[in-house]
Design a protein around this motif. Structure first.
Motif, PDB file in Angstrom:
ATOM      1  N   TYR A  32       1.006  -1.504   0.045  1.00 54.31           N
ATOM      2  CA  TYR A  32      -0.355  -0.305   0.178  1.00 54.31           C
ATOM      3  C   TYR A  32       1.332   1.157   0.005  1.00 54.31           C
ATOM      4  O   TYR A  32       1.674   1.331   0.912  1.00 54.31           O
ATOM      5  CB  TYR A  32      -0.873  -0.325   1.322  1.00 54.31           C
ATOM      6  N   GLU A 101      -3.989   3.113   0.640  1.00 55.09           N
ATOM      7  CA  GLU A 101      -4.149   2.808  -0.123  1.00 55.09           C
ATOM      8  C   GLU A 101      -2.926   2.072  -1.486  1.00 55.09           C
ATOM      9  O   GLU A 101      -2.360   2.858  -1.074  1.00 55.09           O
ATOM     10  CB  GLU A 101      -5.308   3.720  -1.103  1.00 55.09           C
ATOM     11  N   GLU A 102      -4.110   1.306  -2.287  1.00 54.29           N
ATOM     12  CA  GLU A 102      -2.930   0.546  -3.666  1.00 54.29           C
ATOM     13  C   GLU A 102      -1.881   1.736  -4.382  1.00 54.29           C
ATOM     14  O   GLU A 102      -0.948   1.140  -5.069  1.00 54.29           O
ATOM     15  CB  GLU A 102      -3.909  -0.395  -4.404  1.00 54.29           C
ATOM     16  N   GLN A 103      -3.247   2.747  -4.261  1.00 57.48           N
ATOM     17  CA  GLN A 103      -2.307   3.651  -5.145  1.00 57.48           C
ATOM     18  C   GLN A 103      -1.552   4.661  -4.693  1.00 57.48           C
ATOM     19  O   GLN A 103      -2.300   4.824  -4.386  1.00 57.48           O
ATOM     20  CB  GLN A 103      -2.897   3.888  -6.955  1.00 57.48           C
ATOM     21  N   SER A 109      -8.517  10.258  -2.036  1.00 55.85           N
ATOM     22  CA  SER A 109      -9.185   9.388  -2.355  1.00 55.85           C
ATOM     23  C   SER A 109      -8.680   7.735  -1.895  1.00 55.85           C
ATOM     24  O   SER A 109      -9.058   6.700  -2.303  1.00 55.85           O
ATOM     25  CB  SER A 109      -9.320   9.353  -4.056  1.00 55.85           C
ATOM     26  N   TYR A 110      -7.968   7.891  -1.254  1.00 53.64           N
ATOM     27  CA  TYR A 110      -7.569   7.162  -0.347  1.00 53.64           C
ATOM     28  C   TYR A 110      -8.524   6.325   0.515  1.00 53.64           C
ATOM     29  O   TYR A 110      -9.760   6.301   0.747  1.00 53.64           O
ATOM     30  CB  TYR A 110      -6.635   7.209   0.887  1.00 53.64           C
ATOM     31  N   ASP A 111      -8.405   4.988   0.612  1.00 57.34           N
ATOM     32  CA  ASP A 111      -9.754   3.852   1.300  1.00 57.34           C
ATOM     33  C   ASP A 111      -9.696   3.354   2.659  1.00 57.34           C
ATOM     34  O   ASP A 111     -10.441   3.239   2.943  1.00 57.34           O
ATOM     35  CB  ASP A 111      -9.169   2.133   0.554  1.00 57.34           C
ATOM     36  N   TYR A 112      -8.026   3.829   3.285  1.00 54.12           N
ATOM     37  CA  TYR A 112      -8.190   3.763   4.317  1.00 54.12           C
ATOM     38  C   TYR A 112      -7.680   5.132   5.419  1.00 54.12           C
ATOM     39  O   TYR A 112      -6.928   5.417   4.838  1.00 54.12           O
ATOM     40  CB  TYR A 112      -7.173   2.283   4.936  1.00 54.12           C
ATOM     41  N   TRP A 113      -8.573   5.200   6.034  1.00 53.13           N
ATOM     42  CA  TRP A 113      -7.497   6.202   7.210  1.00 53.13           C
ATOM     43  C   TRP A 113      -8.503   6.457   8.567  1.00 53.13           C
ATOM     44  O   TRP A 113      -8.583   5.427   9.970  1.00 53.13           O
ATOM     45  CB  TRP A 113      -9.067   7.545   6.132  1.00 53.13           C
TER      46      TRP A 113
END
Length: 123
Positions: A32, A101-103, A109-113
């Motif tokens: 990540y 996140e992956e990218q 736009s990150y997935d985890y915060w």
């Protein structure tokens, strides 16, 4: 499930330093990318810095370039990151968040915060 937590915020005088830390654990992949964002009172969240999973690519916002340093350490099912902040200015006052996140990206736009940690820089 991925758990993200920041620490290290506080009150500091202008010109001082603080070191923020972030830990992502659980079902986290070492591949990540991670980033730090901040949100000042009454303002939108903004990008601060990001780092690829290999640490080969690091991006900084122009406002913190040369003053802040991002780093990370990868372990099994855990990623830790530090944000060393030097020569702090009152305009650095904000809630600081880390994200994964992956990218690698400068967008929020990150997935985890995480929940955020407060930084206050006094004059």
């Amino acid at each position: 499930q991925v758990h993200v937590a920041e620490s290290g915020g506080g009150l500091v005088q202008a010109g001082g330093s603080l070191r923020l830390s972030c830990t992502a654990s659980g079902r986290v992949r070492n591949t990540y990318a991670m980033a730090w964002f901040r949100q000042a009172p009454g303002k939108e969240r903004e990008f601060v810095a990001s780092i690829s999973w290999t640490s080969d690519t690091i991006l900084y916002a122009e406002s913190v370039e040369g003053r802040f340093t991002i780093s990370r350490n990868n372990a099994e099912n855990m990623i830790t990151s530090d944000l060393q902040m030097n020569s702090l200015k009152p305009e650095d006052t904000a809630d600081y968040y880390c994200a994964f996140e992956e990218q690698l990206s400068m967008e929020d736009s990150y997935d985890y915060w995480g929940q955020g940690t407060q930084v206050t820089v006094s004059t």
